[in-house]
Write an enzyme that holds these catalytic residues in place. Structure first.
Site, PDB file in Angstrom:
ATOM      1  N   ASP A 122       0.848  -1.188   0.000  1.00 20.78           N
ATOM      2  CA  ASP A 122       0.000   0.000   0.000  1.00 20.78           C
ATOM      3  C   ASP A 122       0.888   1.244   0.000  1.00 20.78           C
ATOM      4  OD1 ASP A 122      -2.338   1.846   0.846  1.00 20.78           O
ATOM      5  OD2 ASP A 122      -3.279  -0.126   0.810  1.00 20.78           O
ATOM      6  N   HIS A 157      -3.556   5.955   3.607  1.00 23.12           N
ATOM      7  CA  HIS A 157      -4.362   4.822   3.150  1.00 23.12           C
ATOM      8  C   HIS A 157      -3.855   3.509   3.728  1.00 23.12           C
ATOM      9  CE1 HIS A 157      -5.827   1.818   0.136  1.00 23.12           C
ATOM     10  NE2 HIS A 157      -6.901   2.581   0.145  1.00 23.12           N
ATOM     11  N   SER A 304     -11.443  -0.647  -0.879  1.00 19.93           N
ATOM     12  CA  SER A 304     -10.140  -0.895  -0.247  1.00 19.93           C
ATOM     13  C   SER A 304     -10.312  -1.348   1.197  1.00 19.93           C
ATOM     14  CB  SER A 304      -9.302   0.381  -0.248  1.00 19.93           C
ATOM     15  OG  SER A 304      -8.825   0.706  -1.509  1.00 19.93           O
TER      16      SER A 304
END
Length: 345
Positions: A122, A157, A304
């Protein structure tokens, strides 16, 4: 970000790196090549094939049309593909839906080690209190990489994804790998390189909360083989709101995860027969960066994060079952939703 939008098929856009391709036959493009390097050589971790060959990342001379060259190579029997962009934001076909919002601190208690290792490819992570046991400088997220004083589009994220996994199973061991930049962008060549490095480590579950389209809707070159070395792989289905295959989630053997909003499909979630499971993907709370109005926690929405929730549920099953058996159990038990697979509570 160096990217070119292509649309050789009507209403089927894709993003590629200009002047770059992937092929198993670098000698066939030598006359157009500036450089070439292997990104996924066959190893003992690669799925056995009769003629396993390394995938090479080729940088082309100026003026060469990548799509034309790919067509020429394929016509001559050589596997080839553009180097597609993979990303995690709505503008680039997947990842979080909208922007995160600040949230108050979320309760969390670490648990005893479970022996299950989850690799999260990520944006990396920040030194959040939940994540300090697994924080590494080489996987550090950068909230403001461009130095403009604002939070980058997808900064935090990876931290958010890791927090969701820990909330579901606080005993797991996390292996954070920085693949996406702080705007949520990477490409297939970078992914293949990362998987090649990671396959030498012990990983029970691989979390891939990103993806993209290919220019011809074919599976990405070499990616299925690269992922075959991992016992369980879970990937987000994307925030495209479409049934078009989103890679790597749409690859056979990968657990593709869509997003729910309550008991129904979230409006942004991809769907289709290639989606295997779904989980809540709207208004989730998790760990986040310290930046501006954010104080280490946020709420966010997207496939996600539904993906991370499913990974956490799978990790709990892996306490008692090998990963491959845990996947079968996970996908065989639960309410089925048309074009979204099994609902994971």
């Amino acid at each position: 970000m160096r990217a070119r939008l292509v649309e050789p098929l009507p209403d089927r856009p894709a993003l590629i790196r200009p002047a770059e391709l992937l092929t198993t036959a670098p000698a066939a493009v030598a006359r157009w090549t500036l450089s070439a390097s292997p990104v996924h050589p066959p190893t003992q971790h690669t799925r056995p094939t009769r003629h396993a060959r390394a995938v090479h990342h080729v940088r082309l001379s100026p003026g060469v049309d990548v799509l034309d060259l790919v067509t020429t190579l394929r016509d001559r029997g050589h596997p080839a593909s553009p180097n597609h962009v993979l990303a995690g934001q709505p503008l680039y076909f997947g990842g979080p839906q909208g922007a995160p919002s600040p949230a108050p601190a979320v309760p969390y208690e670490p648990g005893p080690p479970s022996g299950v290792t989850i690799a999260v490819l990520d944006t990396g992570v920040v030194p959040h209190p939940w994540l300090m046991p697994w924080y590494r400088d080489d996987a550090a997220d950068t909230p403001d990489a461009d130095g403009d004083g604002g939070l980058d589009t997808q900064a935090g994220h990876g931290t958010f994804v890791c927090g969701l996994i820990l909330r579901r199973d606080p005993g797991v061991r996390l292996r954070a790998v920085r693949l996406l930049d702080s705007d949520g962008v990477a490409d297939e060549a970078a992914l293949l390189r990362a998987l090649t490095r990671l396959c030498a480590e012990r990983v029970d579950i691989l979390n891939l909360s990103f993806g993209g389209y290919t220019f011809d809707d074919r599976p990405p070159l070499g990616l299925a083989e690269a992922l075959a070395g991992f016992p369980a792989v879970v990937a987000c289905a994307g925030n495209t709101g479409r049934s078009r295959p989103f890679w790597p989630a749409a690859l056979p053997g990968i657990v593709a995860v869509g997003a729910l909003d309550g008991n129904v499909r979230a409006s942004f979630s991809a769907y289709g027969p290639w989606v295997d499971a779904c989980a809540q993907g709207v208004g989730l709370a998790s760990s986040f960066v310290e930046f501006g109005e954010f104080h280490g926690y946020a709420t966010w929405s997207g496939s996600s994060f539904a993906c991370a929730t499913v990974v956490g549920a799978l990790a709990r099953l892996c306490r008692e079952l090998p990963p491959t058996q845990a996947v079968r159990h996970l996908l065989s038990d639960g309410r089925r939703i048309p074009d979204l697979g099994v609902s994971i509570a």
